[in-house]
Write an enzyme that holds these catalytic residues in place. Structure first.
Site, PDB file in Angstrom:
ATOM      1  N   ASP A   1       0.811  -1.221   0.000  1.00 31.11           N
ATOM      2  CA  ASP A   1       0.000   0.000   0.000  1.00 31.11           C
ATOM      3  C   ASP A   1       0.846   1.273   0.000  1.00 31.11           C
ATOM      4  O   ASP A   1       0.310   2.373  -0.013  1.00 31.11           O
ATOM      5  CB  ASP A   1      -0.917  -0.001   1.231  1.00 31.11           C
ATOM      6  CG  ASP A   1      -1.981   1.085   1.189  1.00 31.11           C
ATOM      7  OD1 ASP A   1      -2.538   1.330   0.095  1.00 31.11           O
ATOM      8  OD2 ASP A   1      -2.247   1.708   2.238  1.00 31.11           O
TER       9      ASP A   1
ATOM     10  N   SER B   1      -6.602   5.274  -0.166  1.00 31.31           N
ATOM     11  CA  SER B   1      -6.953   3.978  -0.741  1.00 31.31           C
ATOM     12  C   SER B   1      -8.446   3.719  -0.575  1.00 31.31           C
ATOM     13  O   SER B   1      -9.026   4.007   0.477  1.00 31.31           O
ATOM     14  CB  SER B   1      -6.167   2.859  -0.053  1.00 31.31           C
ATOM     15  OG  SER B   1      -4.779   3.087  -0.154  1.00 31.31           O
TER      16      SER B   1
ATOM     17  N   GLN C   1      -5.280  -1.894  -6.972  1.00 32.85           N
ATOM     18  CA  GLN C   1      -5.838  -0.965  -5.994  1.00 32.85           C
ATOM     19  C   GLN C   1      -6.453   0.230  -6.704  1.00 32.85           C
ATOM     20  O   GLN C   1      -5.916   0.721  -7.693  1.00 32.85           O
ATOM     21  CB  GLN C   1      -4.756  -0.450  -5.035  1.00 32.85           C
ATOM     22  CG  GLN C   1      -5.281   0.511  -3.973  1.00 32.85           C
ATOM     23  CD  GLN C   1      -4.160   1.052  -3.093  1.00 32.85           C
ATOM     24  OE1 GLN C   1      -3.579   2.089  -3.388  1.00 32.85           O
ATOM     25  NE2 GLN C   1      -3.860   0.340  -2.023  1.00 32.85           N
TER      26      GLN C   1
END
Length: 290
Positions: free
Chosen positions: A206, A231, A281
């Site tokens: 991430d 995110s 993502q």
């Protein structure tokens, strides 16, 4: 005197969870650079919670997660595990992360007993050797104000992460191909538990995935204040065994950005060319109003 704990020891301690009930766990948070819990931390802790309810012979093969609201770094996080399925080959878990009485994140993870099967993969892209690239301590002060560079170095001290090219905050105003490569490994050896390596890869995944979105537009991101981002969802597929304490190439690209959102997709390779992980993502990517 006992040796001071390393940054990796601190991270492993952070990702460890307290078991409250059979399927309920509690995790800590720590101060973040931005006023919310780092998404990789929540996802990694959720995988720890899921994995602790699964037989040891079943390995994680995928996770799918949604970030619902920003987490509070000053409060503990409770992880509630739902045992969705225990089949002959696959085990499925759903994890909800709760703070202040409301869900902030949820994750579904699937685990599989090892079996032989068809095997093929795409070829590994070219990339410079990680040892030839500058460390974070060497690179960050070249491109960012001293205080921000120092905080980023401290926040990432458990991970040796090296950009194969100029990061987005080092080329503001210069749109480029929406592709980014970084090498990473933990700054220290890890135990052999396969779940631990999955958890650490989840944590790191991430950190940089939406960089490729920024590169396409010559934006530097939160570090220079020209983009507000977070995110939204995150998915990973674990194809082959790997170690997070050995060099992994994170090859990232962005096929699309629209409607205040940007999509990043990536593959993670072992140094000897095995495709270990696929990642996708989507995140909020907004230009602040002046």
């Amino acid at each position: 005197m006992p040796e001071a704990p390393s940054a990796l020891d601190d991270l492993l301690d952070l990702l460890d969870l307290e078991r409250i009930e059979q399927d309920i766990f509690r995790g800590r948070s720590r101060s973040a650079i931005v006023p919310r819990v780092f998404g990789g931390q929540v996802a990694a802790q959720a995988m720890v919670a899921a994995g602790r309810t699964v037989p040891a012979d079943r390995l994680a093969h995928s996770l799918h997660a949604y970030f619902l609201v920003p987490g509070d770094p000053g409060a503990p996080i409770v992880y509630e595990v739902d045992r969705i399925r225990d089949g002959r080959s696959f085990t499925t878990r759903r994890v909800v992360a709760v703070q202040h009485g409301r869900p902030i994140f949820h994750l579904s993870a699937s685990f599989q007993a090892y079996e032989e099967g068809l095997d093929h993969q795409a070829g590994m892209p070219d990339a410079p050797d990680p040892e030839s690239l500058p460390t974070a301590e060497e690179m960050l002060p070249r491109h960012l104000p001293e205080d921000i560079a120092r905080r980023l170095v401290e926040a990432r001290a458990a991970v040796d992460l090296r950009y194969a090219g100029t990061p987005p905050w080092g080329s503001v105003g210069e749109p480029r191909e929406p592709r980014s490569q970084v090498w990473f490994r933990t700054n220290g050896k890890l135990a052999d538990d396969p779940l631990l390596h999955v958890v650490l890869a989840t944590y790191v995944s991430d950190m940089t995935l939406l960089d490729s979105v920024l590169l396409a537009h010559g934006r530097g991101g939160w570090a220079v204040g020209d983009v507000v981002g977070a995110s939204l969802d995150h998915a990973m597929w674990f194809h082959r065994p790997f170690r997070a304490d050995e060099w992994l190439l994170y090859d990232q690209e962005s096929p699309s950005a629209a409607a205040g959102r940007g999509l990043g997709q990536a593959r993670i390779w072992t140094r000897d060319g095995r495709l270990a992980i696929s990642v996708i993502q989507e995140g909020v990517v907004r230009v602040p109003r002046r």
